[in-house]
Design a protein around this motif. Sequence first.
Motif, PDB file in Angstrom:
ATOM      1  N   GLU A  54       0.813  -1.215   0.000  1.00 36.84           N
ATOM      2  CA  GLU A  54       0.000   0.000   0.000  1.00 36.84           C
ATOM      3  C   GLU A  54       0.847   1.265   0.000  1.00 36.84           C
ATOM      4  O   GLU A  54       0.472   2.293   0.579  1.00 36.84           O
ATOM      5  CB  GLU A  54      -1.016  -0.017   1.143  1.00 36.84           C
ATOM      6  CG  GLU A  54      -2.002  -1.167   0.989  1.00 36.84           C
ATOM      7  CD  GLU A  54      -3.116  -1.173   2.006  1.00 36.84           C
ATOM      8  OE1 GLU A  54      -3.375  -0.116   2.625  1.00 36.84           O
ATOM      9  OE2 GLU A  54      -3.728  -2.240   2.182  1.00 36.84           O
ATOM     10  N   ASN A  56       1.405   3.371  -2.530  1.00 32.22           N
ATOM     11  CA  ASN A  56       0.921   3.642  -3.878  1.00 32.22           C
ATOM     12  C   ASN A  56       1.675   4.757  -4.589  1.00 32.22           C
ATOM     13  O   ASN A  56       1.789   4.740  -5.811  1.00 32.22           O
ATOM     14  CB  ASN A  56      -0.574   3.923  -3.839  1.00 32.22           C
ATOM     15  CG  ASN A  56      -1.321   2.717  -3.320  1.00 32.22           C
ATOM     16  OD1 ASN A  56      -1.202   1.631  -3.858  1.00 32.22           O
ATOM     17  ND2 ASN A  56      -2.068   2.891  -2.245  1.00 32.22           N
ATOM     18  N   TYR A  85      -6.349   2.667  -8.204  1.00 30.54           N
ATOM     19  CA  TYR A  85      -7.534   2.314  -7.423  1.00 30.54           C
ATOM     20  C   TYR A  85      -7.239   2.400  -5.924  1.00 30.54           C
ATOM     21  O   TYR A  85      -8.003   2.982  -5.159  1.00 30.54           O
ATOM     22  CB  TYR A  85      -8.016   0.912  -7.805  1.00 30.54           C
ATOM     23  CG  TYR A  85      -9.142   0.414  -6.952  1.00 30.54           C
ATOM     24  CD1 TYR A  85     -10.406   0.992  -7.031  1.00 30.54           C
ATOM     25  CD2 TYR A  85      -8.944  -0.624  -6.052  1.00 30.54           C
ATOM     26  CE1 TYR A  85     -11.457   0.541  -6.232  1.00 30.54           C
ATOM     27  CE2 TYR A  85      -9.980  -1.082  -5.254  1.00 30.54           C
ATOM     28  CZ  TYR A  85     -11.228  -0.498  -5.350  1.00 30.54           C
ATOM     29  OH  TYR A  85     -12.261  -0.939  -4.559  1.00 30.54           O
ATOM     30  N   GLN A  86      -6.129   1.815  -5.504  1.00 31.29           N
ATOM     31  CA  GLN A  86      -5.774   1.835  -4.086  1.00 31.29           C
ATOM     32  C   GLN A  86      -5.531   3.243  -3.592  1.00 31.29           C
ATOM     33  O   GLN A  86      -5.781   3.555  -2.425  1.00 31.29           O
ATOM     34  CB  GLN A  86      -4.530   0.987  -3.825  1.00 31.29           C
ATOM     35  CG  GLN A  86      -4.836  -0.441  -3.612  1.00 31.29           C
ATOM     36  CD  GLN A  86      -3.658  -1.235  -3.103  1.00 31.29           C
ATOM     37  OE1 GLN A  86      -3.789  -2.425  -3.023  1.00 31.29           O
ATOM     38  NE2 GLN A  86      -2.538  -0.651  -2.759  1.00 31.29           N
ATOM     39  N   LYS A  87      -5.029   4.100  -4.468  1.00 27.06           N
ATOM     40  CA  LYS A  87      -4.765   5.483  -4.076  1.00 27.06           C
ATOM     41  C   LYS A  87      -6.063   6.280  -3.972  1.00 27.06           C
ATOM     42  O   LYS A  87      -6.096   7.355  -3.404  1.00 27.06           O
ATOM     43  CB  LYS A  87      -3.815   6.143  -5.066  1.00 27.06           C
ATOM     44  CG  LYS A  87      -3.309   7.476  -4.609  1.00 27.06           C
ATOM     45  CD  LYS A  87      -2.252   8.031  -5.501  1.00 27.06           C
ATOM     46  CE  LYS A  87      -1.781   9.351  -4.901  1.00 27.06           C
ATOM     47  NZ  LYS A  87      -0.896  10.057  -5.775  1.00 27.06           N
TER      48      LYS A  87
END
Length: 121
Positions: A54, A56, A85-87
């Motif tokens: 994580e 990112n 997407y994770q960000k």
Amino acid sequence: KPDDPEAMNNLAYLLAETNDGLDEALKLAREASGKAPRQPFYADTLGFVYVKKEQNGEALEIFKNLVRKYPAVTVFAYHMGMALYQKGDASAAKAELSRALRLGPDKQTETGIHDLLSRIN
């Protein structure tokens, strides 16, 4: 072959894919990339490990360079979509994942892209 960058890269990717030993995966991916800095798939593995951890910002820095240099490599676009997407940038992630699908991914990558797109929608 403990000093072989390909072996390091492959093990790093496997560890990241299974979320097992992410610190070790990061160490191996950094070392493999350092030994072969012109190998784009080693950079991709390093970025993928950052995604799994994580981190990112670090991942996106790598993937932006890869996608710019190698726009036709599906897995780079897929991994960039994951990091976006994770960000929290769902619209950019969706655009990048859609582009990855148009590139004609292999079945495993295509499944991953569809799974991620379903989470976005």
